[in-house]
Design a protein around this motif. Structure first.
Motif, mmCIF file in Angstrom:
data_model
loop_
_atom_site.group_PDB
_atom_site.id
_atom_site.type_symbol
_atom_site.label_atom_id
_atom_site.label_comp_id
_atom_site.label_asym_id
_atom_site.label_seq_id
_atom_site.Cartn_x
_atom_site.Cartn_y
_atom_site.Cartn_z
ATOM 1 N N GLU A 74 0.835 -1.212 0.000
ATOM 2 C CA GLU A 74 0.000 0.000 0.000
ATOM 3 C C GLU A 74 0.870 1.263 0.000
ATOM 4 O O GLU A 74 0.611 2.206 -0.738
ATOM 5 C CB GLU A 74 -0.928 -0.001 1.212
ATOM 6 N N PHE A 75 1.910 1.290 0.825
ATOM 7 C CA PHE A 75 2.818 2.439 0.875
ATOM 8 C C PHE A 75 3.520 2.647 -0.462
ATOM 9 O O PHE A 75 3.643 3.769 -0.945
ATOM 10 C CB PHE A 75 3.856 2.273 1.977
ATOM 11 N N ILE A 76 3.980 1.550 -1.050
ATOM 12 C CA ILE A 76 4.666 1.641 -2.349
ATOM 13 C C ILE A 76 3.704 2.163 -3.409
ATOM 14 O O ILE A 76 4.059 3.027 -4.209
ATOM 15 C CB ILE A 76 5.267 0.288 -2.751
ATOM 16 N N GLN A 77 2.476 1.654 -3.415
ATOM 17 C CA GLN A 77 1.494 2.098 -4.408
ATOM 18 C C GLN A 77 1.182 3.587 -4.253
ATOM 19 O O GLN A 77 1.057 4.306 -5.238
ATOM 20 C CB GLN A 77 0.205 1.275 -4.316
ATOM 21 N N SER A 107 11.856 5.782 -3.288
ATOM 22 C CA SER A 107 12.700 5.424 -2.144
ATOM 23 C C SER A 107 12.719 6.525 -1.091
ATOM 24 O O SER A 107 12.788 6.242 0.104
ATOM 25 C CB SER A 107 14.115 5.070 -2.591
ATOM 26 N N ALA A 108 12.616 7.784 -1.507
ATOM 27 C CA ALA A 108 12.573 8.884 -0.549
ATOM 28 C C ALA A 108 11.257 8.891 0.234
ATOM 29 O O ALA A 108 11.202 9.366 1.364
ATOM 30 C CB ALA A 108 12.759 10.222 -1.262
ATOM 31 N N SER A 109 10.207 8.362 -0.367
ATOM 32 C CA SER A 109 8.892 8.345 0.279
ATOM 33 C C SER A 109 8.752 7.222 1.291
ATOM 34 O O SER A 109 7.896 7.269 2.163
ATOM 35 C CB SER A 109 7.785 8.179 -0.765
ATOM 36 N N ILE A 110 9.584 6.207 1.164
ATOM 37 C CA ILE A 110 9.465 5.024 2.019
ATOM 38 C C ILE A 110 10.683 4.941 2.917
ATOM 39 O O ILE A 110 11.807 4.922 2.460
ATOM 40 C CB ILE A 110 9.356 3.754 1.156
ATOM 41 N N HIS A 111 10.438 4.879 4.216
ATOM 42 C CA HIS A 111 11.518 4.784 5.198
ATOM 43 C C HIS A 111 11.361 3.497 5.990
ATOM 44 O O HIS A 111 10.278 3.196 6.466
ATOM 45 C CB HIS A 111 11.481 5.969 6.166
ATOM 46 N N ARG A 137 9.591 -0.387 13.440
ATOM 47 C CA ARG A 137 8.367 -0.464 12.630
ATOM 48 C C ARG A 137 8.753 -0.945 11.254
ATOM 49 O O ARG A 137 9.887 -0.806 10.843
ATOM 50 C CB ARG A 137 7.713 0.908 12.519
ATOM 51 N N SER A 138 7.808 -1.459 10.519
ATOM 52 C CA SER A 138 8.149 -1.985 9.209
ATOM 53 C C SER A 138 8.403 -0.875 8.201
ATOM 54 O O SER A 138 9.458 -0.799 7.602
ATOM 55 C CB SER A 138 7.062 -2.935 8.710
ATOM 56 N N VAL A 139 7.461 0.044 8.022
ATOM 57 C CA VAL A 139 7.580 1.057 6.974
ATOM 58 C C VAL A 139 6.830 2.306 7.370
ATOM 59 O O VAL A 139 5.830 2.243 8.064
ATOM 60 C CB VAL A 139 6.968 0.525 5.655
ATOM 61 N N ARG A 140 7.316 3.441 6.880
ATOM 62 C CA ARG A 140 6.611 4.704 7.101
ATOM 63 C C ARG A 140 6.650 5.474 5.790
ATOM 64 O O ARG A 140 7.682 5.579 5.149
ATOM 65 C CB ARG A 140 7.309 5.500 8.205
ATOM 66 N N LEU A 141 5.531 6.008 5.381
ATOM 67 C CA LEU A 141 5.442 6.827 4.176
ATOM 68 C C LEU A 141 5.500 8.284 4.586
ATOM 69 O O LEU A 141 4.725 8.720 5.441
ATOM 70 C CB LEU A 141 4.130 6.554 3.426
ATOM 71 N N THR A 142 6.415 9.041 3.982
ATOM 72 C CA THR A 142 6.505 10.449 4.333
ATOM 73 C C THR A 142 5.397 11.224 3.649
ATOM 74 O O THR A 142 4.935 10.870 2.579
ATOM 75 C CB THR A 142 7.873 11.051 3.933
ATOM 76 N N THR A 143 4.998 12.309 4.286
ATOM 77 C CA THR A 143 3.944 13.139 3.725
ATOM 78 C C THR A 143 4.473 14.462 3.243
ATOM 79 O O THR A 143 3.731 15.333 2.850
ATOM 80 C CB THR A 143 2.840 13.394 4.779
ATOM 81 N N GLY A 144 5.783 14.621 3.278
ATOM 82 C CA GLY A 144 6.387 15.863 2.861
ATOM 83 C C GLY A 144 6.674 16.797 4.020
ATOM 84 O O GLY A 144 7.521 17.647 3.940
#
Length: 80
Positions: A8-11, A61-65, A70-77
């Motif tokens: 979901e984060f990648i999409q 790659s910059a959007s996914i940390h 935790r497994s993954v975090r999506l940045t919101t800017g």
């Protein structure tokens, strides 16, 4: 195996790409087109395809940390 949350984060990161980068990413990474095929379809050079794909991969790659706790975090800017 990639978790459904990660998918979901990648999409979301792919959906946020500029239109040309998104199209090139999808054609190459999801539909297995060759760089030359994409260049011919879009009427651009292979080098331009390479550049757009590099931009797409960098933005994704910059959007996914990945965080150890935790497994993954999506940045919101927004930065904290």
């Amino acid at each position: 195996m990639i978790s459904s949350e990660m998918v979901e984060f990648i999409q979301k990161a792919i959906d946020a790409l500029p239109a040309q980068c998104k199209l090139i990413f999808i054609l190459i990474k999801e539909n297995d087109f060759k760089y030359k095929e994409v260049a011919e379809i879009l009427g651009i050079s292979v080098k331009t395809v390479e550049n757009h794909l590099a931009i797409a991969l960098k933005k994704i790659s910059a959007s996914i940390h990945f965080e150890p706790s935790r497994s993954v975090r999506l940045t919101t800017g927004a930065r904290s």
